[in-house]
Scaffold this motif. Sequence first.
Motif, PDB file in Angstrom:
ATOM      1  N   ALA A 182      -2.322  -3.917  14.462  1.00 49.70           N
ATOM      2  CA  ALA A 182      -2.026  -4.594  13.204  1.00 49.70           C
ATOM      3  C   ALA A 182      -3.332  -5.035  12.573  1.00 49.70           C
ATOM      4  N   LEU A 183      -3.267  -5.352  11.286  1.00 47.56           N
ATOM      5  CA  LEU A 183      -4.429  -5.905  10.603  1.00 47.56           C
ATOM      6  C   LEU A 183      -3.950  -6.835   9.508  1.00 47.56           C
TER       7      LEU A 183
ATOM      8  N   GLU B  23       0.874   2.211   3.835  1.00 51.72           N
ATOM      9  CA  GLU B  23       1.032   3.341   4.748  1.00 51.72           C
ATOM     10  C   GLU B  23       0.061   3.239   5.922  1.00 51.72           C
ATOM     11  N   ILE B  24      -1.132   2.734   5.672  1.00 53.67           N
ATOM     12  CA  ILE B  24      -2.081   2.490   6.762  1.00 53.67           C
ATOM     13  C   ILE B  24      -1.489   1.496   7.751  1.00 53.67           C
ATOM     14  N   GLU B  25      -0.942   0.411   7.239  1.00 55.99           N
ATOM     15  CA  GLU B  25      -0.401  -0.632   8.109  1.00 55.99           C
ATOM     16  C   GLU B  25       0.791  -0.126   8.913  1.00 55.99           C
ATOM     17  N   ILE B  26       1.647   0.674   8.306  1.00 59.72           N
ATOM     18  CA  ILE B  26       2.799   1.226   9.019  1.00 59.72           C
ATOM     19  C   ILE B  26       2.342   2.107  10.180  1.00 59.72           C
ATOM     20  N   GLU B  27       1.355   2.962   9.924  1.00 63.25           N
ATOM     21  CA  GLU B  27       0.859   3.831  10.987  1.00 63.25           C
ATOM     22  C   GLU B  27       0.226   3.018  12.116  1.00 63.25           C
ATOM     23  N   LEU B  28      -0.488   1.968  11.773  1.00 64.97           N
ATOM     24  CA  LEU B  28      -1.091   1.127  12.807  1.00 64.97           C
ATOM     25  C   LEU B  28      -0.025   0.440  13.652  1.00 64.97           C
ATOM     26  N   LEU B  29       1.027  -0.040  13.017  1.00 67.13           N
ATOM     27  CA  LEU B  29       2.116  -0.668  13.763  1.00 67.13           C
ATOM     28  C   LEU B  29       2.756   0.319  14.731  1.00 67.13           C
ATOM     29  N   ARG B  30       2.895   1.558  14.306  1.00 67.22           N
ATOM     30  CA  ARG B  30       3.453   2.581  15.197  1.00 67.22           C
ATOM     31  C   ARG B  30       2.574   2.783  16.428  1.00 67.22           C
ATOM     32  N   ASN B  31       1.298   2.458  16.299  1.00 71.23           N
ATOM     33  CA  ASN B  31       0.347   2.647  17.393  1.00 71.23           C
ATOM     34  C   ASN B  31      -0.039   1.339  18.079  1.00 71.23           C
ATOM     35  N   GLY B  32       0.775   0.312  17.899  1.00 65.64           N
ATOM     36  CA  GLY B  32       0.551  -0.939  18.611  1.00 65.64           C
ATOM     37  C   GLY B  32      -0.545  -1.807  18.054  1.00 65.64           C
TER      38      GLY B  32
ATOM     39  N   ASP C  26     -11.793  11.689  -9.702  1.00 68.74           N
ATOM     40  CA  ASP C  26     -13.227  11.722 -10.033  1.00 68.74           C
ATOM     41  C   ASP C  26     -13.912  10.378  -9.795  1.00 68.74           C
ATOM     42  N   GLU C  27     -13.282   9.507  -9.001  1.00 70.67           N
ATOM     43  CA  GLU C  27     -13.875   8.213  -8.658  1.00 70.67           C
ATOM     44  C   GLU C  27     -14.008   8.099  -7.142  1.00 70.67           C
ATOM     45  N   LEU C  28     -15.051   7.415  -6.701  1.00 76.62           N
ATOM     46  CA  LEU C  28     -15.249   7.156  -5.275  1.00 76.62           C
ATOM     47  C   LEU C  28     -14.205   6.162  -4.776  1.00 76.62           C
ATOM     48  N   ILE C  29     -13.628   6.440  -3.613  1.00 71.38           N
ATOM     49  CA  ILE C  29     -12.618   5.570  -3.004  1.00 71.38           C
ATOM     50  C   ILE C  29     -13.102   5.189  -1.611  1.00 71.38           C
ATOM     51  N   VAL C  30     -13.408   3.917  -1.411  1.00 70.54           N
ATOM     52  CA  VAL C  30     -13.872   3.412  -0.117  1.00 70.54           C
ATOM     53  C   VAL C  30     -12.665   2.923   0.673  1.00 70.54           C
ATOM     54  N   ILE C  31     -12.489   3.453   1.893  1.00 69.22           N
ATOM     55  CA  ILE C  31     -11.402   3.021   2.771  1.00 69.22           C
ATOM     56  C   ILE C  31     -12.023   2.486   4.061  1.00 69.22           C
ATOM     57  N   ASP C  32     -11.840   1.206   4.292  1.00 71.09           N
ATOM     58  CA  ASP C  32     -12.404   0.516   5.457  1.00 71.09           C
ATOM     59  C   ASP C  32     -11.244  -0.116   6.215  1.00 71.09           C
ATOM     60  N   ILE C  33     -11.012   0.364   7.447  1.00 76.65           N
ATOM     61  CA  ILE C  33      -9.868  -0.085   8.250  1.00 76.65           C
ATOM     62  C   ILE C  33     -10.410  -0.755   9.512  1.00 76.65           C
ATOM     63  N   PHE C  34      -9.936  -1.951   9.804  1.00 80.47           N
ATOM     64  CA  PHE C  34     -10.424  -2.688  10.977  1.00 80.47           C
ATOM     65  C   PHE C  34      -9.251  -3.362  11.696  1.00 80.47           C
ATOM     66  N   PRO C  35      -8.465  -2.564  12.420  1.00 81.06           N
ATOM     67  CA  PRO C  35      -7.261  -3.087  13.080  1.00 81.06           C
ATOM     68  C   PRO C  35      -7.562  -3.752  14.415  1.00 81.06           C
ATOM     69  N   ARG C  36      -6.586  -4.493  14.893  1.00 76.86           N
ATOM     70  CA  ARG C  36      -6.671  -5.146  16.204  1.00 76.86           C
ATOM     71  C   ARG C  36      -5.458  -4.747  17.040  1.00 76.86           C
ATOM     72  N   ASP C  37      -5.703  -4.370  18.278  1.00 75.73           N
ATOM     73  CA  ASP C  37      -4.600  -4.055  19.171  1.00 75.73           C
ATOM     74  C   ASP C  37      -3.793  -5.321  19.447  1.00 75.73           C
ATOM     75  N   LYS C  38      -2.487  -5.254  19.264  1.00 70.50           N
ATOM     76  CA  LYS C  38      -1.653  -6.447  19.359  1.00 70.50           C
ATOM     77  C   LYS C  38      -1.556  -6.980  20.781  1.00 70.50           C
ATOM     78  N   GLU C  39      -1.751  -6.130  21.773  1.00 73.61           N
ATOM     79  CA  GLU C  39      -1.653  -6.570  23.158  1.00 73.61           C
ATOM     80  C   GLU C  39      -2.987  -7.046  23.706  1.00 73.61           C
ATOM     81  N   THR C  40      -4.034  -6.249  23.543  1.00 67.97           N
ATOM     82  CA  THR C  40      -5.313  -6.581  24.167  1.00 67.97           C
ATOM     83  C   THR C  40      -6.195  -7.454  23.294  1.00 67.97           C
TER      84      THR C  40
END
Length: 414
Positions: free
Chosen positions: A230-231, A219-228, A256-270
């Motif tokens: 990718a990762l 779902e993270i990747e889909i949202e990133l693609l919608r915004n130009g 009751d567990e810690l969930i680490v979410i680290d997102i590092f996308p790259r703009d496909k054009e720039t």
Amino acid sequence: MDIDLSPLRSALADASVDGYLIDADGSDSDQRYVSDFTAPDPYQTLVTTAPTSQSGGSSDPNGSGEIGGRRGVHLLVSGLEYGRARADATVDSIARRADFDYRDRVAEYGPQEGTVRTIAAFLESHDVESVAVPPSFPTGTADGLREQGISVTVESEGIVETEIRARKSEWEIEQIQSTQRANERAMAVAEELIATADVEDGVLVYDDDPLTSERVTTEIEIELLRNGCALDETIVACGADGADPHDRGSGALEADELIVIDIFPRDKETGYFGDMTRTFLRGVPSEEQRRRYDVTQRAYEAALEAVEAGVTGAAVHDVACDVIEDAGYETLRSDPTTETGYIHNTGHGVGLDIHEQPTVSPSGGELEPGHVVSIEPGIYDPAVGGVRIEDLVVVTEDGHRNFNEYGVYLEPRA
């Protein structure tokens, strides 16, 4: 985008060489930055010592050699890429391999030597007899050019990355900001999934199926693609998985567990990256989980506050370590052999690479206006899980500006 290559030209003059040569494809960030172009196959970029140099092989139909805003930068590309390079690259001149009898040279000498002889002819057309090259320059090309009488020396300081690319222009800052906005939208999707999932037998459930790291990542990747953007990969790591800072995470997410979410996308054009991390917990945190989160948040806030021009990355890293050590947790500063506690640096440069100069680490040098760095302290232990909080900031004349607007809190919000 205009770029200032004067630090590189000063180094070339000090080394008494005629130019600087890059032989790489567009995935090499120095190549992309200097050439103002990207291609999937290797091409050559020449920076001449004199920025007004003009000579043969120009793509200008009038023969002037001047076609753009990067004076003294010249490209050698294949015929396949020639038209796109002419349209996109703002450099002085663009030559085709065919301009230097590439096919005949390959037919006579074979692909490797024929290509090297073509590059040598390209250099000769710009009156270049000696070049400096980056540390990553292909050994085969370097040896081949030497056999053709070209002097080749390695520029070992990495000036393009450390002195030129590290100081971002206003245009670059805008691109990183845009990528970070997309990043925040993707984080919001992940947070909402966790916040609205049901809890069954200690497992998060969404649409009657266990909510897995893989589902959230998708779902993270889909949202990133919608915004130009990718990762290649992201981190959604629960429990003990999150105690390894680079574990991507897998399987069902647990309450009751810690969930680490680290997102590092790259703009496909720039090509510019963003980077942010949040840690969430759906359910009731234990006293120790809450304490580790609070300590990490204090370290993150203290390190952010310390970021300003003239301060070293090492000093900012020390600020984060001070907070974590004062709370009773180990750091690599207090114990270089520790496998738990704070087990990485506080930050790194972000731009065309996700990890580039400068660093916020024990070896980090002076921060300057235009430097873009992450601030990301964390505390890790497989028995408890991992906590990391990360924002991205640009150093300014009077402090810093945070690219992030995303809140910092442990309990996820719908």
